[in-house]
Design a protein around this motif. Structure first.
Motif, mmCIF file in Angstrom:
data_model
loop_
_atom_site.group_PDB
_atom_site.id
_atom_site.type_symbol
_atom_site.label_atom_id
_atom_site.label_comp_id
_atom_site.label_asym_id
_atom_site.label_seq_id
_atom_site.Cartn_x
_atom_site.Cartn_y
_atom_site.Cartn_z
ATOM 1 N N ILE A 35 33.030 -2.593 15.744
ATOM 2 C CA ILE A 35 34.393 -3.109 15.694
ATOM 3 C C ILE A 35 34.759 -3.676 17.062
ATOM 4 O O ILE A 35 34.509 -3.039 18.094
ATOM 5 N N PHE A 79 44.199 0.721 13.506
ATOM 6 C CA PHE A 79 44.696 -0.637 13.743
ATOM 7 C C PHE A 79 45.628 -1.001 12.593
ATOM 8 O O PHE A 79 45.274 -0.866 11.421
ATOM 9 N N PHE A 130 37.869 -5.483 19.462
ATOM 10 C CA PHE A 130 39.278 -5.802 19.680
ATOM 11 C C PHE A 130 39.404 -6.626 20.963
ATOM 12 O O PHE A 130 38.661 -6.404 21.925
ATOM 13 N N HIS A 143 41.626 0.281 8.155
ATOM 14 C CA HIS A 143 41.305 -0.031 9.551
ATOM 15 C C HIS A 143 41.321 1.220 10.433
ATOM 16 O O HIS A 143 41.542 1.127 11.631
ATOM 17 N N LYS A 169 42.120 -7.976 16.281
ATOM 18 C CA LYS A 169 40.873 -7.449 15.724
ATOM 19 C C LYS A 169 40.023 -8.639 15.294
ATOM 20 O O LYS A 169 40.428 -9.428 14.431
ATOM 21 N N LEU A 209 47.061 -1.492 18.112
ATOM 22 C CA LEU A 209 45.935 -0.571 18.210
ATOM 23 C C LEU A 209 46.455 0.779 18.667
ATOM 24 O O LEU A 209 47.133 0.876 19.694
#
Length: 767
Positions: A144, A76, A146, A98, A52, A67
């Motif tokens: 967000i 997460f 990843f 998260h 992340k 995830l």
């Protein structure tokens, strides 16, 4: 469709265990990263070794972990939890730090940086490349990111497809809330008594039964109005509630006859009554000329008769006076682009100019101005007002609610405000399902009208903060609750739609049909399902003066109400005084440079002062009564950006050790000290003599304090307030993917740092 099994580890160590002093040291086991699941929640897909991304400039703060996509959220789980520090952000009962509800996802974007490919994923779509990045754009404006560089390519692809698929449900009942509330009902069945849940404390009226409307009629003194039930089983109108309020002089048979003349059969419905007898009513458009004549002859006259002192009736057309839902959506998108997506490193003047060009603040001013004009007709002209909109389900919701907040202090309390939303939005048939676009089926129907309304409420609160029982944190959390699909308030398009879906839900979940709907599928007002009592203390405004306060006179505790005192700007914590919203440095100027200037072109094309101008001039010349009428100042200097809401996820806009958060911290400590002293005063029974014992310290209500942060005693170890920033209680870390966490001059200007920190502090502080 998607695999639910975790990939098996393929790494095998060939090194012997480490030996120390002849004793074998057991190697620590690998931490199992398991999500916290709610009843009915299942893991759909997951990926290990996911990163992340916290910032673009450096990866030292990035988090590694798993995830996970469930049928409720994207979760997460960090491999290494950060060390526990002083709590500086809000905790949620249902969601971790998260976690992201699937209904909060606006766009799911996959990226392959090596091939330079990018794709926005929808439901049941294919992905022809292996993603190296996943970017989630959220409806609460978070972004967000990843990275999958260390994860397996097929695993990464599957988890991305799962997130995209489950965030686009094909049917409303596929939302997780239906599974969750069904499981929750049966698991808590033993707590149900006679078909309802025992509830303590004040409850918010739902307005789904005649008794709630009867109480509202009596509370407002609307003696010439009655509860009508001709829409039982929704036989007259599909978007109105089964029970609503109409003039006493109108018979049910007449109402049934005239319903066909209105759009969707939406008859005129009563909203509120002024103490002078004038009423606020909302109606849809009349569809034909014959209906227009009959309306004028029968219904129009009935509404006039409901006012015992005046027959004046004013019709205000919202469609002509206000922007439509597409304009509001366009302004909202531009505002998001400006605040979140565009760079923050421009000059202050250009940034503020671009902010004005989004037109969002212009629309906020327009709605507040329209509401103020309606207030003048009701309060100043003693005339009843008809709010007319084509379908009576969008713009009327905003204006009618704002008018009642300005006129009625009851709606500035927590329970009163919730009942207002329930009455003027939920039961009035606002299309929350389409306007929130929960099913992501029609972007043209999406529009942030409820968010616009909350922004307007905040503007009034910002000018008269001591008049509201609730805080701006409460308004933000109410808005965020639209994206948590576990409550009935924001999921349906009308009371009929709610009833139909809930009936099918009850049948599918084998729930008795006589069960109370608010128990089966509760409204958002049951805040304990989302926040603990400690978190809910953030809902309260520490400066609220509407309630009675205790005073001790000659050994007796007496109550008094603080309603007419003028409070200084130092008490309020804003740059405006309580002299009816006028800024302190502008008090010497003419009062006509406020709302009167805003309304003058509308009311009076000539130089002579009109009755409306005189009304507003007189009001602004008096000291404000916090339990009476409130009229906001609508100059551009007073209608400002709601920074805690719109900039809470922008690291540059956060001021460490400063901003309103530091001020709130100081207020919390002061409020706790006052409450402790009041407790000791209550224990005082009379004058102290030589033989009289002092009050026991054990009586301190430290465990029952209604504030979030406790004041520390001199003997307690010092706490570190440095974790608090101007975005408290929202934590922006890890929510934007390319921003720096360093502050900028524009951030200090926009967050009002100079209000809270000295110039010397700003100069020397290392942001």
């Amino acid at each position: 469709m998607f695999s639910v099994k975790s990939p098996k580890p393929t790494f095998r160590s060939y090194l012997p265990p480490l030996q120390t002093d002849g004793k074998t040291t057991v190697a620590p086991s690998i931490k199992k990263l398991e999500p916290t699941l709610l009843p009915g929640e299942i893991v759909v897909n997951e990926a290990l070794f996911v990163k992340k991304c916290i910032g673009a400039e450096s990866s030292q703060n990035d988090l590694w972990g798993k995830l996970i996509c469930t049928n409720f959220k994207v979760s997460f789980i960090p491999q290494d939890a950060p060390p526990k520090k002083q709590k500086s952000h809000l905790s949620h009962v249902l969601l971790g730090e998260h976690d992201i509800p699937l209904t909060c996802l606006e766009q799911v974007v996959t990226v392959n940086d090596t091939k330079g490919k990018k794709k926005v994923l929808g439901s049941n779509q294919k992905l022809k490349f292996n993603p190296t990045e996943l970017i989630l754009y959220l409806k609460d404006w978070r972004i967000i990111r990843f990275c999958f560089h260390e994860a397996g390519p097929e695993t990464s692809k599957k988890v991305c497809l799962a997130i995209a698929h489950y965030s686009h449900p094909a049917d409303l009942q596929l939302l997780f809330g239906f599974e969750y509330q069904g499981r929750r009902y049966h698991e808590a069945k033993e707590e149900h008594v006679n078909g309802s849940n025992p509830k303590g404390g004040l409850q918010t009226p739902i307005f789904d039964c005649p008794s709630d409307w009867d109480r509202e009629i009596k509370r407002t003194g609307a003696s010439e109005w009655r509860v009508c039930s001709i829409n039982e089983h929704y036989g007259i109108c599909s978007s109105l509630p089964e029970h609503f309020v109409v003039p006493v002089s109108l018979a049910d048979q007449d109402l049934k006859q005239y319903a066909s003349f209105f759009t969707d059969g939406r008859l005129p419905i009563w909203c509120w009554n002024h103490p002078n007898g004038s009423a606020l009513i909302r109606i849809s458009s009349i569809t034909e000329q014959l209906g227009q004549r009959k309306f004028d002859q029968r219904i129009f006259n009935a509404i006039k008769k409901s006012h015992p002192l005046s027959e004046d009736l004013i019709r205000a057309d919202m469609d002509k006076n206000l922007p439509n839902i597409q304009d509001i959506q366009s302004a909202f998108v531009k505002l998001k682009q400006h605040c979140i997506l565009d760079p923050f490193d421009e000059t202050e003047e250009k940034w503020l100019t671009n902010l004005e060009n989004t037109r969002w603040l212009e629309y906020v001013r327009m709605f507040l101005k329209q509401a103020a004009e309606i207030v003048y007709f009701l309060d100043g002209k003693n005339a009843s007002v008809l709010l007319q909109e084509e379908e009576d389900r969008d713009l009327n919701c905003v204006v009618s609610s704002l008018v009642q907040i300005m006129l009625d202090p009851h709606y500035r309390t927590l329970i009163g405000f919730q009942s207002l939303v329930q009455k003027e939005w939920v039961m009035a048939g606002h299309r929350f399902l389409e306007r929130c676009n929960h099913l992501k089926k029609n972007d043209k129907e999406e529009s942030p009208l409820f968010t616009l309304f909350l922004d307007c409420v905040w503007q009034v609160m910002n000018q008269y903060s001591v008049a509201f029982e609730f805080s701006e944190v409460y308004l933000i959390l109410l808005n965020d609750s639209m994206w948590v699909p576990l409550f009935s308030t924001f999921l349906f398009s009308s009371p009929k739609h709610h009833a139909q879906v809930l009936m099918e839900f009850i049948k599918n979940k084998a729930i008795p049909q006589r069960e109370d709907q608010s128990v089966v599928f509760p409204p958002v007002w049951e805040w304990s399902q989302q926040f603990s009592n400690r978190e809910q203390t953030l809902f309260s405004n520490l400066l609220f003066v509407g309630r009675g306060a205790a005073a001790v006179q000659k050994g007796e505790v007496k109550n008094f109400r603080r309603i007419k005192k003028t409070y200084s700007s130092s008490v309020r914590g804003t740059t405006t005084s309580q002299q009816n919203g006028q800024r302190a440095q502008e008090i010497a100027l003419s009062r006509r440079g406020s709302l009167i200037t805003e309304l003058k072109s509308e009311f009076s094309p000539v130089k002579d002062e009109s009755p409306s101008e005189r009304y507003f001039r007189d009001w602004f010349s008096r000291s404000v009564n916090m339990q009476g009428l409130l009229i906001p100042v609508l100059l551009p200097t007073h209608v400002v950006l709601w920074k805690l809401f719109f900039l809470r996820w922008v690291p540059e806009s956060c001021i460490p050790k400063g901003g309103p958060a530091a001020y709130y911290n100081s207020l919390s400590q002061l409020a706790n000290e006052i409450e402790t002293l009041q407790s000791k005063v209550r224990q005082y029974k009379g004058p102290v003599t030589e033989n009289s014992p002092l009050p026991s310290p054990s009586g301190s209500p430290s465990d029952k304090r209604g504030v979030y942060l406790k004041a520390s005693s001199p003997d307690d170890p010092p706490t570190d307030p440095d974790l608090l920033t101007s975005s408290f209680p929202f934590n922006p870390v890890g929510n934007l993917c390319w921003r720096s966490v360093q502050g900028t001059p524009i951030s200090k200007f926009l967050t009002g740092a100079k209000t809270w920190l000295s110039t010397e502090t700003l100069t020397n502080e290392n942001f």
